[in-house]
Write a protein that holds these residues in place. Structure first.
Motif, PDB file in Angstrom:
ATOM      1  N   PRO A  29      33.253  30.607  43.192  1.00 20.45           N
ATOM      2  CA  PRO A  29      33.430  30.706  42.045  1.00 20.45           C
ATOM      3  C   PRO A  29      32.282  31.309  41.688  1.00 20.45           C
ATOM      4  O   PRO A  29      31.890  31.776  40.396  1.00 20.45           O
ATOM      5  CB  PRO A  29      33.366  29.465  41.164  1.00 20.45           C
ATOM      6  CG  PRO A  29      33.484  27.799  42.562  1.00 20.45           C
ATOM      7  CD  PRO A  29      33.199  29.016  43.452  1.00 20.45           C
ATOM      8  N   ASP A  30      31.038  30.928  42.087  1.00 22.44           N
ATOM      9  CA  ASP A  30      29.875  31.482  41.926  1.00 22.44           C
ATOM     10  C   ASP A  30      29.160  33.093  42.141  1.00 22.44           C
ATOM     11  O   ASP A  30      28.844  33.715  41.707  1.00 22.44           O
ATOM     12  CB  ASP A  30      28.703  30.760  42.313  1.00 22.44           C
ATOM     13  CG  ASP A  30      28.475  29.758  41.761  1.00 22.44           C
ATOM     14  OD1 ASP A  30      28.913  29.330  40.270  1.00 22.44           O
ATOM     15  OD2 ASP A  30      27.716  28.254  42.824  1.00 22.44           O
ATOM     16  N   THR A  31      30.140  33.718  42.471  1.00 19.85           N
ATOM     17  CA  THR A  31      30.322  35.159  43.248  1.00 19.85           C
ATOM     18  C   THR A  31      30.181  35.787  42.256  1.00 19.85           C
ATOM     19  O   THR A  31      30.306  37.266  42.327  1.00 19.85           O
ATOM     20  CB  THR A  31      31.286  35.499  44.474  1.00 19.85           C
ATOM     21  OG1 THR A  31      32.666  35.308  44.006  1.00 19.85           O
ATOM     22  CG2 THR A  31      30.000  34.483  45.494  1.00 19.85           C
ATOM     23  N   ARG A  32      31.590  35.313  41.025  1.00 18.60           N
ATOM     24  CA  ARG A  32      31.539  36.428  39.944  1.00 18.60           C
ATOM     25  C   ARG A  32      30.420  37.075  39.449  1.00 18.60           C
ATOM     26  O   ARG A  32      29.478  35.930  38.669  1.00 18.60           O
ATOM     27  CB  ARG A  32      32.310  36.244  39.163  1.00 18.60           C
ATOM     28  CG  ARG A  32      33.762  35.739  39.982  1.00 18.60           C
ATOM     29  CD  ARG A  32      35.292  36.763  39.486  1.00 18.60           C
ATOM     30  NE  ARG A  32      35.780  36.594  40.117  1.00 18.60           N
ATOM     31  CZ  ARG A  32      36.329  37.367  41.132  1.00 18.60           C
ATOM     32  NH1 ARG A  32      35.818  38.545  41.100  1.00 18.60           N
ATOM     33  NH2 ARG A  32      37.759  37.080  41.101  1.00 18.60           N
ATOM     34  N   ARG A  51      37.757  37.515  34.144  1.00 24.42           N
ATOM     35  CA  ARG A  51      37.669  37.501  35.810  1.00 24.42           C
ATOM     36  C   ARG A  51      37.516  36.311  36.278  1.00 24.42           C
ATOM     37  O   ARG A  51      37.417  36.089  37.713  1.00 24.42           O
ATOM     38  CB  ARG A  51      35.916  38.015  35.435  1.00 24.42           C
ATOM     39  CG  ARG A  51      36.181  39.681  35.243  1.00 24.42           C
ATOM     40  CD  ARG A  51      34.961  40.315  34.433  1.00 24.42           C
ATOM     41  NE  ARG A  51      34.460  40.526  36.459  1.00 24.42           N
ATOM     42  CZ  ARG A  51      33.151  41.053  36.517  1.00 24.42           C
ATOM     43  NH1 ARG A  51      32.322  41.336  35.103  1.00 24.42           N
ATOM     44  NH2 ARG A  51      32.162  41.620  37.544  1.00 24.42           N
ATOM     45  N   GLU A  52      36.860  35.148  35.645  1.00 21.23           N
ATOM     46  CA  GLU A  52      36.564  33.658  36.009  1.00 21.23           C
ATOM     47  C   GLU A  52      38.128  33.743  36.607  1.00 21.23           C
ATOM     48  O   GLU A  52      37.899  31.826  37.424  1.00 21.23           O
ATOM     49  CB  GLU A  52      36.104  32.595  35.270  1.00 21.23           C
ATOM     50  CG  GLU A  52      34.248  33.461  34.915  1.00 21.23           C
ATOM     51  CD  GLU A  52      33.526  32.453  33.879  1.00 21.23           C
ATOM     52  OE1 GLU A  52      34.872  31.727  33.144  1.00 21.23           O
ATOM     53  OE2 GLU A  52      32.799  32.788  33.389  1.00 21.23           O
ATOM     54  N   SER A  53      39.116  34.055  35.478  1.00 24.03           N
ATOM     55  CA  SER A  53      40.689  32.637  36.192  1.00 24.03           C
ATOM     56  C   SER A  53      41.316  33.858  37.225  1.00 24.03           C
ATOM     57  O   SER A  53      42.293  32.832  37.253  1.00 24.03           O
ATOM     58  CB  SER A  53      41.624  33.214  34.408  1.00 24.03           C
ATOM     59  OG  SER A  53      40.910  32.367  33.215  1.00 24.03           O
ATOM     60  N   HIS A  54      40.866  35.076  38.277  1.00 25.86           N
ATOM     61  CA  HIS A  54      41.490  35.242  38.684  1.00 25.86           C
ATOM     62  C   HIS A  54      41.543  35.416  39.838  1.00 25.86           C
ATOM     63  O   HIS A  54      42.387  34.876  40.510  1.00 25.86           O
ATOM     64  CB  HIS A  54      40.615  37.219  38.981  1.00 25.86           C
ATOM     65  CG  HIS A  54      41.208  37.674  40.013  1.00 25.86           C
ATOM     66  ND1 HIS A  54      42.178  38.706  39.758  1.00 25.86           N
ATOM     67  CD2 HIS A  54      40.601  37.923  41.553  1.00 25.86           C
ATOM     68  CE1 HIS A  54      42.607  39.302  41.125  1.00 25.86           C
ATOM     69  NE2 HIS A  54      40.667  38.730  41.413  1.00 25.86           N
ATOM     70  N   ASP A  55      40.466  34.008  40.542  1.00 26.05           N
ATOM     71  CA  ASP A  55      40.547  33.626  41.349  1.00 26.05           C
ATOM     72  C   ASP A  55      41.969  32.482  41.141  1.00 26.05           C
ATOM     73  O   ASP A  55      42.618  31.844  41.768  1.00 26.05           O
ATOM     74  CB  ASP A  55      39.321  32.510  42.051  1.00 26.05           C
ATOM     75  CG  ASP A  55      38.531  33.858  42.377  1.00 26.05           C
ATOM     76  OD1 ASP A  55      39.099  34.619  42.559  1.00 26.05           O
ATOM     77  OD2 ASP A  55      36.634  33.564  42.826  1.00 26.05           O
ATOM     78  N   PHE A  56      41.873  31.364  40.231  1.00 28.14           N
ATOM     79  CA  PHE A  56      43.193  30.587  40.128  1.00 28.14           C
ATOM     80  C   PHE A  56      44.486  31.414  40.204  1.00 28.14           C
ATOM     81  O   PHE A  56      45.491  30.228  40.553  1.00 28.14           O
ATOM     82  CB  PHE A  56      42.910  30.317  38.764  1.00 28.14           C
ATOM     83  CG  PHE A  56      41.808  28.818  38.128  1.00 28.14           C
ATOM     84  CD1 PHE A  56      42.868  28.118  38.826  1.00 28.14           C
ATOM     85  CD2 PHE A  56      40.901  29.453  38.084  1.00 28.14           C
ATOM     86  CE1 PHE A  56      41.800  26.708  38.789  1.00 28.14           C
ATOM     87  CE2 PHE A  56      39.580  28.809  38.222  1.00 28.14           C
ATOM     88  CZ  PHE A  56      40.421  27.402  38.379  1.00 28.14           C
ATOM     89  N   TYR A  57      43.775  32.764  39.623  1.00 28.00           N
ATOM     90  CA  TYR A  57      45.954  33.587  39.679  1.00 28.00           C
ATOM     91  C   TYR A  57      46.327  33.905  41.399  1.00 28.00           C
ATOM     92  O   TYR A  57      46.760  33.327  42.082  1.00 28.00           O
ATOM     93  CB  TYR A  57      45.435  35.249  39.632  1.00 28.00           C
ATOM     94  CG  TYR A  57      44.793  35.297  37.818  1.00 28.00           C
ATOM     95  CD1 TYR A  57      45.443  34.098  37.109  1.00 28.00           C
ATOM     96  CD2 TYR A  57      45.283  36.190  37.509  1.00 28.00           C
ATOM     97  CE1 TYR A  57      45.237  33.625  35.447  1.00 28.00           C
ATOM     98  CE2 TYR A  57      44.602  36.166  36.026  1.00 28.00           C
ATOM     99  CZ  TYR A  57      44.773  35.184  34.607  1.00 28.00           C
ATOM    100  OH  TYR A  57      43.853  35.526  33.997  1.00 28.00           O
TER     101      TYR A  57
END
Length: 177
Positions: A29-32, A51-57
């Protein structure tokens, strides 16, 4: 958000699905990067949150981070959010090999459009409140079906190619005798 805490959540929870996806894909999560070039503080926050939510998708759909998975997810996001940048991101299809483009057009784009249009707006999900929820319950509540597993599809195709190659070598060896 503590990744170590997420590992303690129940196996089929949103939090465990998220951390499992992060580990499988080798991301954090720290790579954004922070949002740049947006002067309005509220707009910048919305874009940062997106952008933070993208990985949850990704975790919710199971799509991987290589180009084929990203383009499929961007198509889903575009159908769901109508954010122009997600539609423009689909131009990365030009980087795909012919077989990948074919798979996108015939499998992942129909999935993305169908699910993106019929599901609730994922940009409105407050992920921090969903971490302990069963991931299948969240998918059902949002109206999202998982696409075919892209990693498994690619693995199966590689095995089929290898078997065909070995068969050709065997036949070639028999003919040489």
């Amino acid at each position: 958000m503590s990744v170590s805490h997420l590992r303690t959540l129940p196996d089929n929870s949103v939090g465990r699905a998220y951390v499992g996806w992060l580990e499988r894909e080798g991301v954090s999560p720290d790579t954004r990067d922070s949002v740049q070039f947006i002067d309005d503080e509220e707009c910048a926050y919305v874009m940062q949150r997106y952008r933070e939510s993208h990985d949850f998708y990704h975790a919710l759909t199971g799509l991987p981070v290589f180009v084929e998975g990203e383009v499929a997810l961007k198509a889903f996001e575009f159908a769901n959010t109508i954010l122009p940048m997600t539609g423009l991101s689909m131009l990365a299809i030009t980087r795909m090999k012919s077989a990948e483009r074919s798979r996108f057009w015939h499998t992942y784009l129909p999935w993305a459009l169908s699910n993106g249009l019929k599901s609730k707006e994922i940009i409105n999900v407050y992920w921090e409140e969903e971490l302990e929820r069963d991931v299948n319950d969240l998918r059902a509540r949002l109206g999202i079906e998982r696409p075919p597993d892209l990693r498994e599809t690619r693995k199966t195709i590689r095995k089929q190619r290898k078997a065909a190659e070995q068969e050709r070598e065997t036949i070639g060896g028999l003919m040489a005798q």
